[in-house]
Write a protein that holds these residues in place. Sequence first.
Motif, mmCIF file in Angstrom:
data_model
loop_
_atom_site.group_PDB
_atom_site.id
_atom_site.type_symbol
_atom_site.label_atom_id
_atom_site.label_comp_id
_atom_site.label_asym_id
_atom_site.label_seq_id
_atom_site.Cartn_x
_atom_site.Cartn_y
_atom_site.Cartn_z
ATOM 1 N N PRO A 128 48.378 -24.827 5.247
ATOM 2 C CA PRO A 128 48.532 -24.781 6.707
ATOM 3 C C PRO A 128 49.859 -24.183 7.172
ATOM 4 N N ASP A 129 50.887 -24.218 6.307
ATOM 5 C CA ASP A 129 52.183 -23.636 6.682
ATOM 6 C C ASP A 129 52.245 -22.135 6.396
ATOM 7 N N GLY A 130 51.132 -21.552 5.919
ATOM 8 C CA GLY A 130 51.076 -20.115 5.686
ATOM 9 C C GLY A 130 51.447 -19.672 4.285
ATOM 10 N N VAL A 131 51.908 -20.576 3.439
ATOM 11 C CA VAL A 131 52.308 -20.237 2.076
ATOM 12 C C VAL A 131 51.060 -20.160 1.192
ATOM 13 N N LYS A 132 50.980 -19.100 0.384
ATOM 14 C CA LYS A 132 49.861 -18.950 -0.539
ATOM 15 C C LYS A 132 50.200 -19.603 -1.871
ATOM 16 N N VAL A 133 49.233 -20.353 -2.397
ATOM 17 C CA VAL A 133 49.395 -21.059 -3.666
ATOM 18 C C VAL A 133 48.147 -20.834 -4.506
ATOM 19 N N ASN A 134 48.298 -20.974 -5.808
ATOM 20 C CA ASN A 134 47.141 -20.959 -6.705
ATOM 21 C C ASN A 134 46.643 -22.392 -6.815
ATOM 22 N N SER A 135 45.355 -22.575 -6.616
ATOM 23 C CA SER A 135 44.790 -23.921 -6.588
ATOM 24 C C SER A 135 43.592 -24.039 -7.513
ATOM 25 N N ILE A 136 43.389 -25.245 -7.990
ATOM 26 C CA ILE A 136 42.195 -25.622 -8.742
ATOM 27 C C ILE A 136 41.781 -26.999 -8.223
ATOM 28 N N ILE A 137 40.500 -27.146 -7.920
ATOM 29 C CA ILE A 137 39.966 -28.431 -7.480
ATOM 30 C C ILE A 137 38.865 -28.839 -8.438
ATOM 31 N N THR A 138 38.922 -30.091 -8.881
ATOM 32 C CA THR A 138 37.884 -30.636 -9.751
ATOM 33 C C THR A 138 37.420 -31.972 -9.175
ATOM 34 N N PHE A 139 36.270 -32.427 -9.655
ATOM 35 C CA PHE A 139 35.743 -33.729 -9.280
ATOM 36 C C PHE A 139 35.774 -34.631 -10.498
ATOM 37 N N ASP A 140 36.091 -35.892 -10.279
ATOM 38 C CA ASP A 140 36.041 -36.904 -11.333
ATOM 39 C C ASP A 140 35.525 -38.182 -10.683
ATOM 40 N N GLY A 141 34.246 -38.434 -10.837
ATOM 41 C CA GLY A 141 33.638 -39.588 -10.176
ATOM 42 C C GLY A 141 33.740 -39.426 -8.665
ATOM 43 N N ASN A 142 34.354 -40.405 -8.003
ATOM 44 C CA ASN A 142 34.538 -40.367 -6.546
ATOM 45 C C ASN A 142 35.870 -39.748 -6.153
ATOM 46 N N ASN A 143 36.501 -39.037 -7.076
ATOM 47 C CA ASN A 143 37.800 -38.421 -6.810
ATOM 48 C C ASN A 143 37.694 -36.906 -6.758
ATOM 49 N N HIS A 179 43.063 -32.048 -6.551
ATOM 50 C CA HIS A 179 43.475 -30.754 -6.007
ATOM 51 C C HIS A 179 44.874 -30.439 -6.538
ATOM 52 N N LEU A 180 44.967 -29.431 -7.385
ATOM 53 C CA LEU A 180 46.232 -29.005 -7.985
ATOM 54 C C LEU A 180 46.652 -27.692 -7.348
ATOM 55 N N GLN A 181 47.884 -27.640 -6.821
ATOM 56 C CA GLN A 181 48.427 -26.428 -6.203
ATOM 57 C C GLN A 181 49.700 -26.025 -6.947
ATOM 58 N N THR A 182 49.842 -24.712 -7.203
ATOM 59 C CA THR A 182 51.054 -24.187 -7.821
ATOM 60 C C THR A 182 51.578 -23.066 -6.939
#
Length: 137
Positions: free
Chosen positions: A77-92, A95-98
């Motif tokens: 939302p602040d305009g900065v671009k990051v590399n992200s990976i999102i996974t699911f684990d059960g009800n979780n 979200h990892l951002q670098t």
Amino acid sequence: MERFLDKKYKLKTSDCFEEYMKFLGIGFVSRMSAASVTPVITLSRNDNDSYSLTTQTSLKNTQITFKPGEEFVEERPDGVKVNSIITFDGNNLIHLQTDADKRTSTQVRSYTDTLMTAITTANGWSGKCVRTYEYIP
């Protein structure tokens, strides 16, 4: 995660959010604006097996579209671009951002029928941001 799709969760409580934004280098005025809104978050599935995580506020609406386990470029939302990976684990939803400086942030969103709790941590930051969202029918 199926039973949480298309459900709306509205921010109820927030702890250490401003401190986390300060760690990211977000300016004072932007931090104050972001801390003053009450976001509503919705997770939905698209026709092509991707998912969308939508955040609606009175200031700005954002949406990220992803396929679980696949890296993508996300604009925060602040305009900065990051590399992200999102996974699911059960009800979780994890979200990892670098960012460009190789700083990583991890946000774990834990869903229940009545609440979604988002816990954010970051390498190099000793704090922990906890935001609790309440299901709104």
